[in-house]
Design a protein around this motif. Structure first.
Motif, PDB file in Angstrom:
ATOM      1  N   UNK A 151     -35.039 -56.649 -10.125  1.00  0.00           N
ATOM      2  CA  UNK A 151     -34.141 -57.354 -10.127  1.00  0.00           C
ATOM      3  C   UNK A 151     -33.206 -57.912  -8.896  1.00  0.00           C
ATOM      4  N   UNK A 152     -33.785 -57.397  -7.801  1.00  0.00           N
ATOM      5  CA  UNK A 152     -33.238 -57.811  -6.433  1.00  0.00           C
ATOM      6  C   UNK A 152     -32.040 -57.867  -6.239  1.00  0.00           C
ATOM      7  N   UNK A 153     -31.264 -56.906  -6.771  1.00  0.00           N
ATOM      8  CA  UNK A 153     -29.840 -56.618  -6.559  1.00  0.00           C
ATOM      9  C   UNK A 153     -29.767 -55.218  -6.006  1.00  0.00           C
ATOM     10  N   UNK A 154     -28.438 -54.798  -5.405  1.00  0.00           N
ATOM     11  CA  UNK A 154     -28.257 -53.616  -4.995  1.00  0.00           C
ATOM     12  C   UNK A 154     -27.854 -52.747  -6.305  1.00  0.00           C
ATOM     13  N   UNK A 155     -27.203 -53.054  -7.236  1.00  0.00           N
ATOM     14  CA  UNK A 155     -26.894 -52.484  -8.535  1.00  0.00           C
ATOM     15  C   UNK A 155     -27.080 -53.316  -9.613  1.00  0.00           C
ATOM     16  N   UNK A 156     -28.209 -52.749 -10.403  1.00  0.00           N
ATOM     17  CA  UNK A 156     -28.343 -53.526 -11.660  1.00  0.00           C
ATOM     18  C   UNK A 156     -27.203 -53.158 -12.731  1.00  0.00           C
ATOM     19  N   UNK A 157     -26.417 -54.084 -13.270  1.00  0.00           N
ATOM     20  CA  UNK A 157     -25.568 -53.923 -14.428  1.00  0.00           C
ATOM     21  C   UNK A 157     -25.895 -54.408 -15.605  1.00  0.00           C
ATOM     22  N   UNK A 158     -24.979 -53.871 -16.455  1.00  0.00           N
ATOM     23  CA  UNK A 158     -25.158 -54.311 -17.951  1.00  0.00           C
ATOM     24  C   UNK A 158     -25.855 -53.338 -18.654  1.00  0.00           C
ATOM     25  N   UNK A 195     -18.443 -49.372 -15.053  1.00  0.00           N
ATOM     26  CA  UNK A 195     -18.042 -50.782 -15.097  1.00  0.00           C
ATOM     27  C   UNK A 195     -18.301 -51.178 -16.488  1.00  0.00           C
ATOM     28  N   UNK A 196     -19.283 -50.570 -17.191  1.00  0.00           N
ATOM     29  CA  UNK A 196     -19.407 -50.985 -18.637  1.00  0.00           C
ATOM     30  C   UNK A 196     -18.350 -50.480 -19.358  1.00  0.00           C
ATOM     31  N   UNK A 197     -17.517 -49.653 -19.130  1.00  0.00           N
ATOM     32  CA  UNK A 197     -16.481 -49.158 -20.057  1.00  0.00           C
ATOM     33  C   UNK A 197     -15.636 -50.194 -20.071  1.00  0.00           C
ATOM     34  N   UNK A 198     -15.302 -51.343 -19.113  1.00  0.00           N
ATOM     35  CA  UNK A 198     -14.491 -52.093 -18.806  1.00  0.00           C
ATOM     36  C   UNK A 198     -14.865 -53.468 -19.530  1.00  0.00           C
ATOM     37  N   UNK A 199     -16.145 -53.414 -20.040  1.00  0.00           N
ATOM     38  CA  UNK A 199     -16.627 -54.556 -20.625  1.00  0.00           C
ATOM     39  C   UNK A 199     -15.793 -55.462 -21.856  1.00  0.00           C
ATOM     40  N   UNK A 200     -15.923 -56.606 -21.719  1.00  0.00           N
ATOM     41  CA  UNK A 200     -14.905 -57.254 -22.812  1.00  0.00           C
ATOM     42  C   UNK A 200     -15.578 -57.033 -24.098  1.00  0.00           C
ATOM     43  N   UNK A 201     -17.130 -56.723 -24.273  1.00  0.00           N
ATOM     44  CA  UNK A 201     -17.636 -56.369 -25.451  1.00  0.00           C
ATOM     45  C   UNK A 201     -17.314 -55.055 -26.139  1.00  0.00           C
ATOM     46  N   UNK A 252     -12.630 -53.408 -28.214  1.00  0.00           N
ATOM     47  CA  UNK A 252     -11.905 -53.135 -29.513  1.00  0.00           C
ATOM     48  C   UNK A 252     -12.694 -51.780 -30.021  1.00  0.00           C
ATOM     49  N   UNK A 253     -13.322 -51.067 -29.043  1.00  0.00           N
ATOM     50  CA  UNK A 253     -14.197 -49.894 -29.152  1.00  0.00           C
ATOM     51  C   UNK A 253     -13.891 -48.752 -28.183  1.00  0.00           C
ATOM     52  N   UNK A 254     -12.621 -48.533 -28.370  1.00  0.00           N
ATOM     53  CA  UNK A 254     -11.861 -47.310 -27.511  1.00  0.00           C
ATOM     54  C   UNK A 254     -12.864 -45.885 -27.157  1.00  0.00           C
ATOM     55  N   UNK A 255     -13.233 -45.703 -28.455  1.00  0.00           N
ATOM     56  CA  UNK A 255     -14.155 -44.537 -28.439  1.00  0.00           C
ATOM     57  C   UNK A 255     -15.562 -44.620 -27.723  1.00  0.00           C
ATOM     58  N   UNK A 256     -15.996 -45.629 -27.658  1.00  0.00           N
ATOM     59  CA  UNK A 256     -17.240 -46.129 -26.987  1.00  0.00           C
ATOM     60  C   UNK A 256     -16.732 -46.133 -25.538  1.00  0.00           C
ATOM     61  N   UNK A 257     -15.672 -46.852 -25.137  1.00  0.00           N
ATOM     62  CA  UNK A 257     -15.324 -46.422 -23.787  1.00  0.00           C
ATOM     63  C   UNK A 257     -15.373 -45.402 -23.148  1.00  0.00           C
ATOM     64  N   UNK A 258     -14.504 -44.484 -24.113  1.00  0.00           N
ATOM     65  CA  UNK A 258     -14.045 -43.080 -23.481  1.00  0.00           C
ATOM     66  C   UNK A 258     -15.414 -42.422 -23.494  1.00  0.00           C
TER      67      UNK A 258
END
Length: 110
Positions: free
Chosen positions: A12-19, A47-53, A56-62
């Motif tokens: 990935x050649x990144x400091x942190x792989x996201x997503x 970071x992923x909890x704040x994703x636009x995806x 509308x899924x508050x339970x998943x964010x939590x």
């Protein structure tokens, strides 16, 4: 499974792989080396909890934020990233709970 995860991490050649890929990699590697990868997993979970995806899924964010808090708590107190990641995860969880309660989130410095 650990070897492919490490290969993907290195390629990935990144400091942190996201997503989703970062979640897969860090969840797997945290099981093997929690002190090395746990803080990155907590970071990606927040970071992923704040994703636009997940807008509308508050339970998943939590659920992601609960996992981030647990991962950060599990880090050794000697881990230099523990306090920072635990603070970040707890603050994000508190903002999410305030949002659900209909209160405007209180801005705090982390």
């Amino acid at each position: 499974m650990v070897v492919p995860a490490r290969v993907r991490l290195l390629s990935a050649n990144r400091r942190v792989v996201r997503g989703v890929e970062g979640l897969w990699i860090y969840r797997l590697l945290t099981e093997v080396e929690p002190e090395v990868y746990g803080s990155k997993l907590a970071y990606v979970l927040v970071a992923e909890s704040g994703s636009d995806l997940l807008r509308d899924l508050p339970e998943r964010r939590l659920a992601l934020l609960d996992e981030a808090v647990e991962v950060a708590k599990a880090l050794s107190t000697a881990n230099p990233y523990r306090a920072k990641m635990l603070g970040r995860a707890l603050a994000a969880k508190e903002r999410e709970l305030e949002r659900r309660a209909g209160r405007p989130p209180v801005e705090r410095e982390v």
